[in-house]
Design a protein around this motif. Structure first.
Motif, PDB file in Angstrom:
ATOM      1  N   GLU A 172      42.185  38.172  34.794  1.00 54.55           N
ATOM      2  CA  GLU A 172      41.867  39.086  35.884  1.00 54.55           C
ATOM      3  C   GLU A 172      40.793  38.479  36.784  1.00 54.55           C
ATOM      4  N   MET A 173      40.919  38.739  38.067  1.00 51.66           N
ATOM      5  CA  MET A 173      39.929  38.246  39.022  1.00 51.66           C
ATOM      6  C   MET A 173      38.616  39.024  38.898  1.00 51.66           C
ATOM      7  N   VAL A 174      37.527  38.337  39.197  1.00 49.43           N
ATOM      8  CA  VAL A 174      36.216  38.992  39.203  1.00 49.43           C
ATOM      9  C   VAL A 174      35.899  39.427  40.615  1.00 49.43           C
ATOM     10  N   SER A 175      35.103  40.474  40.761  1.00 49.51           N
ATOM     11  CA  SER A 175      34.774  41.002  42.094  1.00 49.51           C
ATOM     12  C   SER A 175      33.658  40.221  42.773  1.00 49.51           C
ATOM     13  N   ASP A 176      32.829  39.532  41.977  1.00 49.05           N
ATOM     14  CA  ASP A 176      31.694  38.791  42.561  1.00 49.05           C
ATOM     15  C   ASP A 176      31.684  37.355  42.044  1.00 49.05           C
ATOM     16  N   PRO A 177      32.550  36.484  42.566  1.00 51.27           N
ATOM     17  CA  PRO A 177      32.578  35.086  42.111  1.00 51.27           C
ATOM     18  C   PRO A 177      31.269  34.366  42.402  1.00 51.27           C
ATOM     19  N   ASP A 178      30.963  33.366  41.590  1.00 51.57           N
ATOM     20  CA  ASP A 178      29.708  32.616  41.749  1.00 51.57           C
ATOM     21  C   ASP A 178      29.732  31.724  42.993  1.00 51.57           C
ATOM     22  N   GLU A 179      30.897  31.280  43.370  1.00 52.41           N
ATOM     23  CA  GLU A 179      31.015  30.409  44.543  1.00 52.41           C
ATOM     24  C   GLU A 179      32.300  30.750  45.278  1.00 52.41           C
ATOM     25  N   ILE A 180      32.220  30.776  46.623  1.00 45.76           N
ATOM     26  CA  ILE A 180      33.397  31.047  47.456  1.00 45.76           C
ATOM     27  C   ILE A 180      33.614  29.862  48.395  1.00 45.76           C
ATOM     28  N   ARG A 199      43.693  35.153  48.212  1.00 48.59           N
ATOM     29  CA  ARG A 199      42.633  34.468  47.462  1.00 48.59           C
ATOM     30  C   ARG A 199      43.130  34.111  46.059  1.00 48.59           C
ATOM     31  N   LYS A 200      42.586  33.060  45.506  1.00 51.14           N
ATOM     32  CA  LYS A 200      42.846  32.643  44.125  1.00 51.14           C
ATOM     33  C   LYS A 200      41.526  32.181  43.518  1.00 51.14           C
ATOM     34  N   GLN A 201      41.386  32.409  42.214  1.00 53.93           N
ATOM     35  CA  GLN A 201      40.129  32.054  41.544  1.00 53.93           C
ATOM     36  C   GLN A 201      40.380  31.042  40.426  1.00 53.93           C
ATOM     37  N   VAL A 202      39.422  30.176  40.214  1.00 55.71           N
ATOM     38  CA  VAL A 202      39.457  29.183  39.135  1.00 55.71           C
ATOM     39  C   VAL A 202      38.257  29.418  38.232  1.00 55.71           C
ATOM     40  N   ILE A 203      38.528  29.611  36.965  1.00 55.51           N
ATOM     41  CA  ILE A 203      37.452  29.792  35.981  1.00 55.51           C
ATOM     42  C   ILE A 203      37.204  28.458  35.301  1.00 55.51           C
ATOM     43  N   ASP A 204      35.996  27.991  35.342  1.00 58.83           N
ATOM     44  CA  ASP A 204      35.669  26.690  34.750  1.00 58.83           C
ATOM     45  C   ASP A 204      34.260  26.738  34.169  1.00 58.83           C
ATOM     46  N   LEU A 205      33.889  25.709  33.473  1.00 56.70           N
ATOM     47  CA  LEU A 205      32.545  25.603  32.894  1.00 56.70           C
ATOM     48  C   LEU A 205      31.775  24.498  33.604  1.00 56.70           C
ATOM     49  N   PRO A 206      30.509  24.735  33.905  1.00 53.15           N
ATOM     50  CA  PRO A 206      29.689  23.684  34.511  1.00 53.15           C
ATOM     51  C   PRO A 206      29.269  22.681  33.437  1.00 53.15           C
ATOM     52  N   PRO A 207      28.793  21.512  33.811  1.00 52.48           N
ATOM     53  CA  PRO A 207      28.252  20.575  32.809  1.00 52.48           C
ATOM     54  C   PRO A 207      27.133  21.243  32.021  1.00 52.48           C
ATOM     55  N   ILE A 208      27.182  21.124  30.710  1.00 51.50           N
ATOM     56  CA  ILE A 208      26.213  21.790  29.839  1.00 51.50           C
ATOM     57  C   ILE A 208      25.057  20.831  29.551  1.00 51.50           C
ATOM     58  N   GLN A 209      23.852  21.275  29.849  1.00 48.74           N
ATOM     59  CA  GLN A 209      22.662  20.480  29.583  1.00 48.74           C
ATOM     60  C   GLN A 209      21.684  21.312  28.756  1.00 48.74           C
ATOM     61  N   PRO A 210      21.051  20.703  27.748  1.00 51.79           N
ATOM     62  CA  PRO A 210      20.086  21.462  26.948  1.00 51.79           C
ATOM     63  C   PRO A 210      18.835  21.807  27.766  1.00 51.79           C
ATOM     64  N   VAL A 211      18.242  22.923  27.428  1.00 52.27           N
ATOM     65  CA  VAL A 211      16.998  23.364  28.064  1.00 52.27           C
ATOM     66  C   VAL A 211      15.847  23.068  27.104  1.00 52.27           C
ATOM     67  N   VAL A 212      14.896  22.261  27.552  1.00 55.62           N
ATOM     68  CA  VAL A 212      13.742  21.887  26.720  1.00 55.62           C
ATOM     69  C   VAL A 212      12.553  22.757  27.117  1.00 55.62           C
TER      70      VAL A 212
END
Length: 472
Positions: free
Chosen positions: A101-109, A134-147
């Motif tokens: 399902e599409m989200v109503s408030d995407p992080d980037e347009i 409109r079409k949406q793509v769900i993806d993961l950003p590069p994961i970096q540890p938080v120190v």
């Protein structure tokens, strides 16, 4: 002359008769030997016929309690205990499918606006555009540890006293892993069954966190220690439950056999590893037994030594045994006993809550059928069938218990599901290397399975445990 001739003839007859007697005696001995040999051969033939019958109808995971891993050849699917429903495979009519399902408030347009006419090539960049789709793509950003760096300061009061702040609880080493990494190791270990080397690779390649195999061991030790209060609480809750299922299975520890036990119900799972399969394990972990509970199990003798309200034999095990006996002997008694169990299972689906505490004709009829089946006289040659009937006669009061208690299931499948995870873990990751490793896995797996049964989030639950003892 006549007299001497008669005597001589008589002596000859006597000699001939003596010889005949000797021959007859010899023949009698031969016949006695042959009779003994015949009896021995008959006995051997009976034994061979019995062995041949077992080879023609071998026990496997489909018709007995033998685990699938011990099957020489997997049983044919046509021999399943499940009956055909007549329905086609896949989703049935009326079943609602699921989709992203599409989200109503995407992080980037990202707007894709035409700049030039695809017909004449004219610049149309200044012309206002009309939204089409409109079409949406769900993806993961590069994961970096938080120190996070914690710093301690000191101050001198006007009175001369020096006051120094302190680190949060749990911070001892100059550099350590945080609670999320700690809970992830527990999640990968007890829920996803990932081996240590692959877990090390996962942390490095996906989370950019360098961690050694020894570090993973330390994190699991730390998490399991924090989880002990929850683990003990689960045990106490199981002990006081009105219905408890139990089972046990073999495991491997450095090439040696160990036993993993499970006690569970529809909301809780408690696992324990020991070096034996006897009553000693039950007595050590539940010295008071389950005096107010119905204990559901597969007829293992140690469970009958436990102090309980009553027992329920696993009907799924009985149905598998009956399937083997049907293949072995093709006797009508087997079919009638199986029909009795199936009718009991179907009756439970129809019972209302109040029916369990008042006379029910269908239940009485089932008990009468059971009495007749247990009174049936078998030919002694049907050894395994006779043995099964004797066992059912011994435990006759525990076959239909589930028809008198609304929460008691007819089978012990819940315990088998709870304990099967140990087999999956060993199949994926190999044998355990130490008792500490066994304990760590069973503590975390008990909590994981309990969380899943209560439809909660496993990683969040483990993260709450990882944060025990740590201040904000």
């Amino acid at each position: 002359m006549h007299s001497s001739y008669n005597i001589e003839t008589l002596f000859k007859k006597i000699d001939a008769l003596s010889l005949e007697v000797d021959q007859l005696r010899k023949r009698v001995k031969e016949l006695e030997y042959l009779e003994k040999e015949n009896k021995r051969l008959r006995s051997d033939i009976a034994i061979l016929k019995d062995k041949l019958g077992r080879y023609e109808n071998p026990k496997n995971s489909n018709n007995s309690s033998i685990p699938p891993s011990k099957d020489e050849n997997r049983p044919f699917k046509s021999k399943s205990l499940r009956k055909k429903t007549g329905r086609k495979p896949g989703g049935q009519k009326g079943h609602e499918g699921t989709t992203l399902e599409m989200v109503s408030d995407p992080d980037e347009i990202i707007d894709h606006v035409p700049e030039y006419c695809e017909c004449c090539g004219k610049n149309i960049g200044t012309i206002p555009g009309e939204f089409v789709e409109r079409k949406q793509v769900i993806d993961l950003p590069p994961i970096q540890p938080v120190v996070t760096e914690h710093r301690v300061y000191k101050k001198r009061c006007s009175c001369g006293h020096i006051t120094m702040s302190s680190f949060p609880d749990g911070l001892q080493a100059p550099v350590s892993y945080g609670p999320m990494i700690e809970s992830l190791t527990g999640y990968f270990h007890s829920r996803q069954y990932i081996p240590f080397l692959r877990m090390q690779e996962l942390f490095r390649d996906i989370f950019s966190v360098p961690i050694s195999e020894g570090g993973i061991h330390c994190l699991l030790d730390r998490l399991s220690t924090k989880a002990l209060p929850v683990y003990h609480r689960i045990r106490d809750m199981v002990m006081n439950s009105p219905v408890i299922g139990t089972d046990e299975t073999g495991g491997r520890l450095n090439g040696k056999n160990i036993w993993i036990w499970a006690w569970q119900n529809d909301r809780l799972t408690w696992l324990r590893g020991t070096d034996n399969r006897g009553y000693k394990t039950i007595e050590e972990n539940f010295p008071k037994g389950f005096e107010n509970a119905v204990l559901v199990h597969d007829c293992w003798k140690s469970h009958f030594q436990t102090d309980v309200q009553t027992h329920q034999l696993c009907t799924a095990h009985l149905l598998r045994e009956l399937k083997y006996l049907e293949e072995r002997y093709n006797h009508r008694w087997v079919d009638r006993f199986r029909k009795l169990i199936i009718d009991g299972i179907e009756l439970k689906k129809k019972l209302d809550p109040v029916d369990y505490y008042r006379p029910v004709k269908e239940r009485t009829d089932l008990e009468d059928r059971l009495k007749k089946l247990l009174a049936y006289k078998f030919d002694k040659k049907l050894k395994e069938l006779v043995s099964f009937q004797k066992r059912m006669l011994k435990y006759k009061n525990f076959i239909l218990t589930f028809l008198y208690h609304p929460k008691v299931p007819s089978d012990n499948n819940g315990s088998e599901r709870a304990i099967r995870n140990v087999k999956v873990k060993q199949k994926v990751s190999g044998q355990f290397k130490s008792w500490k490793g066994v304990e760590n896995f069973l503590i975390l797996r008990s909590i994981t399975d309990t969380v899943l049964k209560n439809k909660q989030h496993v990683l969040k639950a483990l993260n709450l445990i990882a944060n025990f003892g740590l201040s904000d």
